[in-house]
Design an enzyme around this catalytic site. Structure first.
Site, PDB file in Angstrom:
ATOM      1  N   ARG A   1      -2.584 -14.136  -9.927  1.00  0.00           N
ATOM      2  CA  ARG A   1      -3.005 -14.255  -8.489  1.00  0.00           C
ATOM      3  C   ARG A   1      -4.540 -13.943  -8.493  1.00  0.00           C
ATOM      4  O   ARG A   1      -4.918 -13.040  -8.912  1.00  0.00           O
ATOM      5  CB  ARG A   1      -2.557 -13.006  -7.968  1.00  0.00           C
TER       6      ARG A   1
ATOM      7  N   HIS B   1      -4.803  -9.132  -3.346  1.00  0.00           N
ATOM      8  CA  HIS B   1      -3.364  -9.314  -2.746  1.00  0.00           C
ATOM      9  C   HIS B   1      -3.414  -9.797  -1.620  1.00  0.00           C
ATOM     10  O   HIS B   1      -2.410 -10.697  -1.391  1.00  0.00           O
ATOM     11  CB  HIS B   1      -2.824  -7.812  -3.015  1.00  0.00           C
TER      12      HIS B   1
ATOM     13  N   TYR C   1      -9.878  -2.711  -8.649  1.00  0.00           N
ATOM     14  CA  TYR C   1      -8.806  -2.428  -9.698  1.00  0.00           C
ATOM     15  C   TYR C   1      -8.734  -3.372 -10.891  1.00  0.00           C
ATOM     16  O   TYR C   1      -8.092  -3.082 -12.018  1.00  0.00           O
ATOM     17  CB  TYR C   1      -7.628  -1.762  -9.118  1.00  0.00           C
TER      18      TYR C   1
HETATM   19  C1  TPP Z   1      10.182  -2.636   0.229  1.00  0.00           C
HETATM   20  C2  TPP Z   1       8.654  -2.619   0.455  1.00  0.00           C
HETATM   21  N1  TPP Z   1       8.325  -1.447  -0.087  1.00  0.00           N
HETATM   22  C3  TPP Z   1       6.586  -1.815  -0.274  1.00  0.00           C
HETATM   23  C4  TPP Z   1       6.096  -2.671   0.479  1.00  0.00           C
HETATM   24  C5  TPP Z   1       4.303  -2.975   0.408  1.00  0.00           C
HETATM   25  N2  TPP Z   1       4.100  -3.946  -0.566  1.00  0.00           N
HETATM   26  C6  TPP Z   1       3.746  -5.015  -0.100  1.00  0.00           C
HETATM   27  S1  TPP Z   1       3.284  -6.185  -1.271  1.00  0.00           S
HETATM   28  C7  TPP Z   1       3.808  -5.092  -2.225  1.00  0.00           C
HETATM   29  C8  TPP Z   1       3.618  -5.792  -3.989  1.00  0.00           C
HETATM   30  C9  TPP Z   1       4.382  -6.688  -3.966  1.00  0.00           C
HETATM   31  O1  TPP Z   1       4.256  -6.989  -5.496  1.00  0.00           O
HETATM   32  P1  TPP Z   1       5.146  -8.210  -6.012  1.00  0.00           P
HETATM   33  O2  TPP Z   1       6.399  -8.239  -5.952  1.00  0.00           O
HETATM   34  O3  TPP Z   1       4.568  -8.562  -7.396  1.00  0.00           O
HETATM   35  O4  TPP Z   1       4.554  -9.600  -5.120  1.00  0.00           O
HETATM   36  P2  TPP Z   1       3.031 -10.456  -4.974  1.00  0.00           P
HETATM   37  O5  TPP Z   1       2.675  -9.624  -3.986  1.00  0.00           O
HETATM   38  O6  TPP Z   1       2.177 -10.131  -6.301  1.00  0.00           O
HETATM   39  O7  TPP Z   1       3.152 -11.768  -4.885  1.00  0.00           O
HETATM   40  C10 TPP Z   1       4.032  -4.064  -1.792  1.00  0.00           C
HETATM   41  C11 TPP Z   1       4.518  -2.867  -2.673  1.00  0.00           C
HETATM   42  C12 TPP Z   1       6.698  -3.887   0.908  1.00  0.00           C
HETATM   43  N3  TPP Z   1       6.199  -4.819   1.876  1.00  0.00           N
HETATM   44  N4  TPP Z   1       8.251  -3.541   1.129  1.00  0.00           N
END
Ligand code: TPP
Ligand code: MG
Length: 362
Positions: free
Chosen positions: A254, A258, A267
């Protein structure tokens, strides 16, 4: 073959190296198809940049950057047939575009509305924000197809962080036991907001998680669109032939924050970002096409201009669409609203100013 190995190993499958050199077997793809891949990757990056700009102007909601993940997201959708299902998160918007979701529908969704005209015929589920929940959806769709005997494959895509969720593990277990015609793809982009990959799992690779579920898996260079395309193509073929599920880890990065609500500089080591910038997936395919005389400088510029024009038109169309009523999301919860939700709807409307009331209800 990339996907039949029992031990997915630590060396990602690659066809194009970061310099755009062919280091594996070239898949059967016409020059037109290769140019289509390239154009879709350019479109994905420009689309992401545009939504972020609109967010900064107060014209769009929170948006997660797609930059750096164009090979993974375009490449994974390209081998799917129209009848195949695709269940994704917010990070696979380019996959939805490739599968036929109109840009204007997506722009409207980033205005904060549930598009009333979501194109069900594309067999794309609306992108999921609740982490990991789309993977059981994909397995369920695959099982439904298997039960009725349709030669339909479902693809579920999630991030590295999602692999720690129960949903991901339960879905993988179910898919393995019942040999669901599903392909589960992890876009490992190195980070789950501020949590780095090494804090997510002690497994050497996320592809290795498949072994414990009896699901064949593959580790792929996710910035190499040819490797992504070829691996997903083989996995989809296996599923359609009745040979069961596959887990695929796409190693990518990425490059942006985020979302628009995040500042990754707080970070992340800038040196890590720079190292990945040198493995830019668009530049990789561009070098390959240029070297083979499949893309002139003039054509390249033309592609850049045409994707911008396409996005401009989609934004105009989406901004001309009427806003939805603030309480319209209750319409999508269940076929008929139970009393408790009826009360909540009434309560919400007490806080809505009259000027917000006459929105469209679809
Ligand atoms: C069940 C749930 N827990 C927490 C969140 C908050 N949250 C949004 S994105 C994220 C990180 C996701 O990381 P990843 O699976 O690596 O996907 P990326 O954003 O890197 O594509 C979190 C914890 C959420 N949306 N849903
Ligand atoms: Mg991630």
């Amino acid at each position: 073959m990339a996907i039949h190995q029992i031990d997915p190993g630590l060396v990602p499958f690659q066809i194009l190296d970061p310099e755009g050199n062919l280091v594996g077997e070239m898949p059967a793809l016409s020059p037109e198809r290769l140019l289509y891949f390239y154009r879709m990757m350019r479109l994905a990056r420009a689309f992401s940049d545009r939504i972020i700009a609109l967010q900064r102007q107060g014209r769009a909601t929170t948006f997660g950057s797609l930059t750096g993940q164009e090979a993974a997201t375009v490449g994974l959708a390209a081998p799917l047939q129209p009848q195949d299902w695709l269940a994704t998160s917010y990070r696979e918007i380019a996959s939805l575009i490739v599968k036929g979701v109109p840009l204007s529908t997506l722009v409207y969704s980033f205005r904060g509305y549930t598009p009333p005209n979501w194109p069900a015929e594309t067999r794309c589920l609306p992108y999921q924000i609740v982490i990991g929940t789309q993977i059981p959806h994909a397995v369920g769709l695959a099982m439904a197809a298997k039960i009725v005997g349709d030669p339909v494959v479902a693809v579920g895509v999630c991030g590295d962080g999602a692999t720690s969720e129960g949903d991901f593990n339960e879905a993988l277990n179910f898919a393995g036991v019942f040999r669901a015609p599903v392909v589960i793809i992890v876009q490992n982009n190195g980070w789950a907001i501020s949590v780095p990959r090494h804090r997510q799992s002690a497994a050497p690779t996320l592809a290795a998680r498949g072994i414990g579920f009896g699901v064949p898996s593959a580790l792929v260079d996710g910035n190499d669109i040819l490797a992504v395309y070829e691996t997903v193509r083989q996995a989809v073929e296996r599923a359609r032939a009745g040979d069961g599920p596959t887990l695929i880890e796409l190693l990518t990065y990425r490059l942006g924050s985020h979302t628009t609500a995040d500042d990754a500089n707080r970070y992340r080591d800038p040196a890590e970002v720079e190292a990945w910038r040198a493995r830019d997936p668009i530049a990789r395919l561009q070098k390959f096409l240029r070297r083979r005389d499949l893309l002139s400088e003039e054509q390249d510029e033309e592609i850049g201009a045409s994707v911008l024009a396409e996005i401009d038109a989609a934004v105009r169309e989406a901004e001309a669409m009427p806003p939805m009523a603030p309480d319209s999301f209750f319409d999508y919860v269940s076929a008929s609203l139970p009393p408790r939700l009826q009360e909540q709807r009434a309560e919400l409307l007490r806080f809505v100013t009259p000027s917000q009331q006459p929105g469209e209800r679809h």
